[in-house]
Design a protein around this motif. Structure first.
Motif, mmCIF file in Angstrom:
data_model
loop_
_atom_site.group_PDB
_atom_site.id
_atom_site.type_symbol
_atom_site.label_atom_id
_atom_site.label_comp_id
_atom_site.label_asym_id
_atom_site.label_seq_id
_atom_site.Cartn_x
_atom_site.Cartn_y
_atom_site.Cartn_z
ATOM 1 N N TYR A 168 0.825 -1.211 0.000
ATOM 2 C CA TYR A 168 0.000 0.000 0.000
ATOM 3 C C TYR A 168 0.857 1.258 0.000
ATOM 4 N N ALA A 169 0.418 2.248 -0.751
ATOM 5 C CA ALA A 169 0.985 3.594 -0.683
ATOM 6 C C ALA A 169 -0.159 4.591 -0.819
ATOM 7 N N THR A 170 -0.218 5.547 0.090
ATOM 8 C CA THR A 170 -1.273 6.551 0.047
ATOM 9 C C THR A 170 -1.078 7.432 -1.181
ATOM 10 N N GLU A 171 -2.132 7.592 -1.955
ATOM 11 C CA GLU A 171 -2.041 8.369 -3.187
ATOM 12 C C GLU A 171 -2.924 9.615 -3.168
ATOM 13 N N ARG A 172 -4.047 9.558 -2.476
ATOM 14 C CA ARG A 172 -5.032 10.635 -2.573
ATOM 15 C C ARG A 172 -4.915 11.612 -1.414
#
Length: 242
Positions: A168-172
């Protein structure tokens, strides 16, 4: 016997403090899914909110752990039903899930205050030794003689959560108010705190930050509770920006 589907699975919303006609606070657990670390803080937040938590999937017989942060966020919102939180709180894994919950709520026109403690928006990179150390801490928190089946479910849930964080990587961005509280220890909990914090700043235009004089795993202990609640209380008491 077949395992229940997500729709048939037991209700995972746990009431920690119920206050009639108070706004809702949602608390999301860290890795392992235990809620005991949150109980003292929930008592404090209960002065202003009705406080609920979402039990991690996989901790009761027949329930299946979730494989992604997105799935965890969606099921947390499903567990809330028609409740609209005014505050979302998460520590470690719970902070990452909390972010995704708030992003989804913002899509619906709802922007709760968000408080995250020692979480990262970046993919988790950990050694097997680190994972094993955390697993032992989680199992130790079950008590001196935990039931073997309970231990197995907790360990399976933890393994799924570790995989979810690694992918997971936060994008928004989240446009609402957010508070990031980082712990002081450099060799425990999450790694690359400064890099993680810089990424949070890019993603949250209305972000406050502070550092707690506590380690990742003792941040909820009585010795640190005054500082934790003080930082949260100061954030919640600030005026919302127009």
């Amino acid at each position: 016997m077949t395992e229940p589907t997500r729709e048939e699975a037991p209700n995972r919303l746990v009431t920690l403090v119920r206050r009639k006609d108070r706004p809702v606070c949602l608390m999301l657990p860290g890795a392992g899914g235990g809620l005991n670390p949150y109980l003292r803080l929930a008592s404090y937040l209960g002065g202003q909110y009705s406080v609920y938590a979402v039990r991690a999937a996989g901790l009761v017989p027949g329930d299946t752990p979730e494989d992604s942060i997105a799935e965890m966020a969606e099921s947390a919102l499903s567990a809330l039903g028609d409740r609209s939180p005014a505050l979302v709180f998460g520590w470690s894994l719970g902070g990452t899930v909390g972010w995704e919950v708030c992003v989804r709520l913002a899509d619906r026109g709802v922007r709760p205050d968000l408080v995250i403690v020692d979480s990262s928006p970046l993919p988790r990179h950990a050694t097997p030794d680190e994972d094993e150390r955390i697993r032992k801490l989680i199992v130790a928190g079950l008590g001196p003689r935990p039931d073997g089946d309970t231990v197995a479910r907790v360990e399976r849930t933890f393994r799924s959560q570790v995989r979810a964080l690694a992918g997971y990587a936060t994008e928004r961005e989240y446009p609402g108010r957010a508070l990031m509280l980082m712990c002081e220890d450099a060799d425990d909990g999450i790694s690359g705190r400064e890099v993680a914090l810089n990424r949070w700043r890019e993603l949250a235009p209305d972000l406050r930050t502070a550092t707690l004089d506590a380690g990742h795993y003792d941040v909820f202990e009585p010795a640190h509770l005054d500082q934790l609640t003080g930082e949260i209380g100061a954030f919640l008491g600030q005026e919302r920006e127009a």
